[in-house]
Design a protein around this motif. Structure first.
Motif, PDB file in Angstrom:
ATOM      1  N   THR A 104      37.393  45.019   9.747  1.00  0.00           N
ATOM      2  CA  THR A 104      36.480  45.990   9.733  1.00  0.00           C
ATOM      3  C   THR A 104      36.179  46.875   9.414  1.00  0.00           C
ATOM      4  O   THR A 104      34.572  47.218   9.316  1.00  0.00           O
ATOM      5  CB  THR A 104      37.010  47.053  10.669  1.00  0.00           C
TER       6      THR A 104
ATOM      7  N   ASP B  17      41.874  45.044   9.783  1.00  0.00           N
ATOM      8  CA  ASP B  17      41.786  46.146   9.276  1.00  0.00           C
ATOM      9  C   ASP B  17      41.047  46.614   7.970  1.00  0.00           C
ATOM     10  O   ASP B  17      39.795  47.326   7.893  1.00  0.00           O
ATOM     11  CB  ASP B  17      42.733  47.626   8.332  1.00  0.00           C
TER      12      ASP B  17
ATOM     13  N   ASP C  74      37.185  50.628  17.008  1.00  0.00           N
ATOM     14  CA  ASP C  74      39.005  50.271  17.514  1.00  0.00           C
ATOM     15  C   ASP C  74      38.394  48.809  17.777  1.00  0.00           C
ATOM     16  O   ASP C  74      38.777  48.191  18.087  1.00  0.00           O
ATOM     17  CB  ASP C  74      39.259  51.533  18.632  1.00  0.00           C
TER      18      ASP C  74
ATOM     19  N   PHE D   6      37.823  46.388  15.070  1.00  0.00           N
ATOM     20  CA  PHE D   6      39.494  45.897  15.625  1.00  0.00           C
ATOM     21  C   PHE D   6      40.130  45.353  15.942  1.00  0.00           C
ATOM     22  O   PHE D   6      40.430  44.167  15.665  1.00  0.00           O
ATOM     23  CB  PHE D   6      39.833  47.732  14.992  1.00  0.00           C
TER      24      PHE D   6
ATOM     25  N   TYR E 170      47.257  42.117  10.925  1.00  0.00           N
ATOM     26  CA  TYR E 170      46.636  43.636  11.472  1.00  0.00           C
ATOM     27  C   TYR E 170      46.376  44.598   9.761  1.00  0.00           C
ATOM     28  O   TYR E 170      45.076  44.987   9.883  1.00  0.00           O
ATOM     29  CB  TYR E 170      47.234  45.050  11.679  1.00  0.00           C
ATOM     30  N   GLU E 171      46.687  44.000   9.129  1.00  0.00           N
ATOM     31  CA  GLU E 171      46.202  44.512   7.791  1.00  0.00           C
ATOM     32  C   GLU E 171      44.716  43.934   7.149  1.00  0.00           C
ATOM     33  O   GLU E 171      43.658  44.131   6.546  1.00  0.00           O
ATOM     34  CB  GLU E 171      47.008  44.314   6.136  1.00  0.00           C
TER      35      GLU E 171
END
Length: 421
Positions: A407, A404, A385, A388, A400-401
């Motif tokens: 990460t 994600d 997390d 991310f 965010y995609e």
């Protein structure tokens, strides 16, 4: 005077050795220790280093060792120039981010975060061992990402200053264009490591005449070509951005280029193979011309200048370094690490006052500083997390995609270097 170079087996090192040899009156090194865990590389680099000293008549002693504790014992300053994971890790940093359409680079974006996560714990361990052995030693960090690594060192209470060769490269470039000595060029250099702008170029010192408009007017095409940015952009900005700003100002163009040509890491790896072959030649007693293409131009001059000032010698009174903000840029936290002109002496680096910073640059600095906060937290505490959050905050990612997916890629490619993964 004893200096220790951690990462002394780097192919960079002969550049540093050449500077120590040429500038021995500025920094009279009696013992230079090269520390590296790779014995074969260390033997080759150490042999060339001794031949360079001998050719230039330097009386200092060069020692090579893989024993860090022995190498740093009694050192007045320790220079860090290590690369955790080597060129293989760099190759990954430069490639897997491209799968998400994000720039692949070893000091910024997702690749830069990966390098920070690998590097910060190792550097902090080295620094703790230096402190146990010799708490008065200065640590000069040239290890990227310099801003994040230097902040980690300072935050842990170490006597540390970060160093980058971008500013000295500009100083040398501008001096050549102006026909003056480099020492006569003072840069109004402001920003974070690898996120800087030259907002003024002054002759003679901080209060000297600003000749940046003249430079841009007469040599704008030359400067723009070096940066791979259009001349019209420099004219509109009225400043000279670091070439690392191209990753921000021309991100998509850079991604297209990176997808169609060999990675910088693969080019450097090939250069390193050739350099090591050269270093093995017992007749070679100077740094080879190929080393200039390896990167790190003028690193030796900057390192000698900084070490001389920190150790009470004859270094320049003002130098561009990475150190705590301490109110210099009021829009950043005091404990942010910034890259600016500073007065450097035995007590460390004190940033010079900076005039009002254009919001165009201040906004980006604030954004990247927030990312660096999150990146350091991820490096120190681990966890998916936290990785991310750092990626999502980075202005070159921000979706965010992408964050994600990056990460997962970062952790997969760096698992062997992440104790928490």
């Amino acid at each position: 005077m004893k200096l220790t170079v951690v990462g002394g087996g780097s192919t960079y090192t002969p550049e540093l050795i050449d500077g120590f040899a040429r500038l021995r009156d500025t920094l009279p090194v009696e013992e230079l220790v090269l520390v590296d865990p790779a014995p074969e590389r260390l033997e080759l680099v150490g042999g060339l280093a001794r031949r360079i000293f001998a050719k230039q008549g330097h009386p200092g002693r060069i020692v090579t060792t893989d024993d860090l504790d022995a190498g740093v014992e009694g050192a007045d300053a320790v220079l860090l120039q290590l690369r955790v994971g080597g060129q293989a890790a760099r190759e990954q940093d430069e490639t897997w981010p491209l799968e998400c359409g994000c720039v692949g680079q070893e000091t910024t974006g997702a690749g830069g975060l990966a390098k920070a996560l690998r590097t910060v714990p190792v550097v902090l361990d080295i620094a703790e061992r230096v402190r146990r052995t010799n708490p008065d030693a200065w640590i000069i960090d040239f290890t990227n990402p310099v801003g994040i690594v230097t902040r980690a060192l300072l935050q842990a209470g170490h006597k540390a200053v970060g160093l980058c060769n971008v500013a000295i490269g500009f100083q040398r470039k501008f001096a050549g264009l102006l026909g003056v000595a480099p020492a006569d060029v003072h840069l109004d250099h402001v920003g974070l490591n690898h996120l800087t702008w030259e907002t003024g170029v002054r002759l003679g010192g901080p209060e000297g005449e600003n000749v940046l408009p003249k430079l841009l007017g007469e040599h704008g095409d030359d400067i723009a070509a070096d940066l791979s940015l259009p001349r019209v952009l420099l004219d509109r900005l009225g400043v000279v951005p670091s070439y690392y700003l191209r990753y921000f100002y021309a991100h998509d163009e850079v991604v297209r280029e990176l997808r169609t040509k060999p990675s910088r890491a693969s080019q450097v790896a090939e250069m390193e193979r050739e350099l090591l072959k050269m270093y093995a030649d017992p007749a070679l007693d100077e740094k080879p011309a190929l080393l200039a293409k390896r990167g790190g131009a003028y690193y030796s001059e900057a390192a000698v200048d900084l070490a001389a000032s920190l150790l009470g010698g004859g270094g320049s009174p003002y130098q561009v370094v990475n150190t705590y903000n301490k109110g210099t840029l009021p829009f950043l936290p005091d404990d942010a690490v910034i890259e600016v002109q500073a007065a450097v002496g035995a007590k460390g680096a004190t940033p010079l006052a900076v005039q009002d910073v254009d919001p165009l640059y201040a906004g980006l600095m604030a954004n990247v500083t927030a990312y660096e906060d999150l990146a350091l937290e991820a490096a120190l505490r681990g966890g998916r997390d936290r990785v991310f959050r750092a990626l999502l905050s980075h202005p070159l990612i921000g979706q965010y995609e992408y964050a994600d997916a990056l990460t997962d890629q970062l952790i997969a490619h760096n698992r062997e270097h992440l104790a928490w993964a």
